[in-house]
Design a protein around this motif. Structure first.
Motif, PDB file in Angstrom:
ATOM      1  N   SER A  19       0.827  -1.212   0.000  1.00  0.00           N
ATOM      2  CA  SER A  19       0.000   0.000   0.000  1.00  0.00           C
ATOM      3  C   SER A  19       0.858   1.258   0.000  1.00  0.00           C
ATOM      4  O   SER A  19       0.592   2.213  -0.751  1.00  0.00           O
ATOM      5  N   HIS A  20       1.888   1.284   0.843  1.00  0.00           N
ATOM      6  CA  HIS A  20       2.774   2.455   0.894  1.00  0.00           C
ATOM      7  C   HIS A  20       3.503   2.645  -0.433  1.00  0.00           C
ATOM      8  O   HIS A  20       3.586   3.765  -0.944  1.00  0.00           O
ATOM      9  N   ALA A  21       4.039   1.566  -0.969  1.00  0.00           N
ATOM     10  CA  ALA A  21       4.746   1.655  -2.245  1.00  0.00           C
ATOM     11  C   ALA A  21       3.810   2.173  -3.332  1.00  0.00           C
ATOM     12  O   ALA A  21       4.174   3.062  -4.113  1.00  0.00           O
ATOM     13  N   ALA A  22       2.601   1.649  -3.383  1.00  0.00           N
ATOM     14  CA  ALA A  22       1.633   2.081  -4.394  1.00  0.00           C
ATOM     15  C   ALA A  22       1.318   3.567  -4.237  1.00  0.00           C
ATOM     16  O   ALA A  22       1.273   4.312  -5.225  1.00  0.00           O
ATOM     17  N   HIS A  23       1.119   3.973  -3.000  1.00  0.00           N
ATOM     18  CA  HIS A  23       0.774   5.382  -2.751  1.00  0.00           C
ATOM     19  C   HIS A  23       1.909   6.303  -3.201  1.00  0.00           C
ATOM     20  O   HIS A  23       1.688   7.261  -3.947  1.00  0.00           O
ATOM     21  N   PHE A  24       3.118   6.028  -2.738  1.00  0.00           N
ATOM     22  CA  PHE A  24       4.231   6.929  -3.024  1.00  0.00           C
ATOM     23  C   PHE A  24       4.748   6.833  -4.455  1.00  0.00           C
ATOM     24  O   PHE A  24       5.364   7.781  -4.957  1.00  0.00           O
ATOM     25  N   LEU A  25       4.493   5.723  -5.110  1.00  0.00           N
ATOM     26  CA  LEU A  25       4.860   5.593  -6.522  1.00  0.00           C
ATOM     27  C   LEU A  25       3.717   5.997  -7.445  1.00  0.00           C
ATOM     28  O   LEU A  25       3.861   5.971  -8.662  1.00  0.00           O
ATOM     29  N   GLN A  26       2.580   6.317  -6.834  1.00  0.00           N
ATOM     30  CA  GLN A  26       1.366   6.695  -7.571  1.00  0.00           C
ATOM     31  C   GLN A  26       0.981   5.626  -8.586  1.00  0.00           C
ATOM     32  O   GLN A  26       0.718   5.885  -9.748  1.00  0.00           O
ATOM     33  N   ARG A  27       0.970   4.394  -8.090  1.00  0.00           N
ATOM     34  CA  ARG A  27       0.575   3.240  -8.893  1.00  0.00           C
ATOM     35  C   ARG A  27      -0.441   2.443  -8.103  1.00  0.00           C
ATOM     36  O   ARG A  27      -0.589   2.623  -6.893  1.00  0.00           O
ATOM     37  N   SER A  28      -1.107   1.526  -8.757  1.00  0.00           N
ATOM     38  CA  SER A  28      -2.055   0.672  -8.049  1.00  0.00           C
ATOM     39  C   SER A  28      -1.290  -0.430  -7.317  1.00  0.00           C
ATOM     40  O   SER A  28      -0.145  -0.751  -7.663  1.00  0.00           O
ATOM     41  N   LYS A  29      -1.923  -0.997  -6.311  1.00  0.00           N
ATOM     42  CA  LYS A  29      -1.310  -2.115  -5.591  1.00  0.00           C
ATOM     43  C   LYS A  29      -1.045  -3.263  -6.559  1.00  0.00           C
ATOM     44  O   LYS A  29      -0.013  -3.924  -6.482  1.00  0.00           O
ATOM     45  N   LYS A  30      -1.976  -3.477  -7.470  1.00  0.00           N
ATOM     46  CA  LYS A  30      -1.823  -4.533  -8.474  1.00  0.00           C
ATOM     47  C   LYS A  30      -0.566  -4.308  -9.299  1.00  0.00           C
ATOM     48  O   LYS A  30       0.199  -5.242  -9.557  1.00  0.00           O
ATOM     49  N   ASP A  31      -0.314  -3.068  -9.705  1.00  0.00           N
ATOM     50  CA  ASP A  31       0.876  -2.758 -10.500  1.00  0.00           C
ATOM     51  C   ASP A  31       2.158  -2.986  -9.701  1.00  0.00           C
ATOM     52  O   ASP A  31       3.157  -3.471 -10.238  1.00  0.00           O
ATOM     53  N   VAL A  32       2.134  -2.628  -8.423  1.00  0.00           N
ATOM     54  CA  VAL A  32       3.314  -2.817  -7.572  1.00  0.00           C
ATOM     55  C   VAL A  32       3.621  -4.309  -7.424  1.00  0.00           C
ATOM     56  O   VAL A  32       4.764  -4.740  -7.578  1.00  0.00           O
ATOM     57  N   VAL A  33       2.593  -5.110  -7.143  1.00  0.00           N
ATOM     58  CA  VAL A  33       2.796  -6.558  -6.987  1.00  0.00           C
ATOM     59  C   VAL A  33       3.257  -7.170  -8.301  1.00  0.00           C
ATOM     60  O   VAL A  33       4.183  -7.988  -8.328  1.00  0.00           O
ATOM     61  N   ASP A  34       2.648  -6.761  -9.406  1.00  0.00           N
ATOM     62  CA  ASP A  34       3.035  -7.283 -10.721  1.00  0.00           C
ATOM     63  C   ASP A  34       4.506  -7.005 -11.003  1.00  0.00           C
ATOM     64  O   ASP A  34       5.266  -7.913 -11.375  1.00  0.00           O
TER      65      ASP A  34
END
Length: 86
Positions: A19-34
């Protein structure tokens, strides 16, 4: 590549990291996990490939070899436990 929805379960701490990575990278959680899974698989490609090749070497098409691979039991140990009917 077709998109498939397949939920995954992670512990609360990992979910918070995602969640933190997605927020600060301005990406979705799905994109971060992918991206993380793809990077991990690429980084460990040699290890994954050697595992696949080792598994293929142990399989000879028999049920016994499949059971051995899945259980970690040797062919002798399977026989000692009663064997497998063909």
């Amino acid at each position: 590549m077709a998109t498939v929805t397949a939920p995954i379960k992670v512990d609360a701490e990992t979910d918070q990291l995602i969640s933190h990575a997605a927020h600060f990278l301005q990406r979705s959680k799905k994109d971060v996990v992918d991206a993380a899974v793809r990077e991990y698989a690429e980084t460990h490609r040699d290890l994954i490939q050697s595992g696949v090749l080792e598994a293929l070497r142990t399989l000879d098409g028999s049920t016994k070899s499949a059971v051995s691979l899945l259980t970690g039991l040797s062919a002798t140990e399977i026989d000692e436990l009663g064997g497998i009917d063909s």
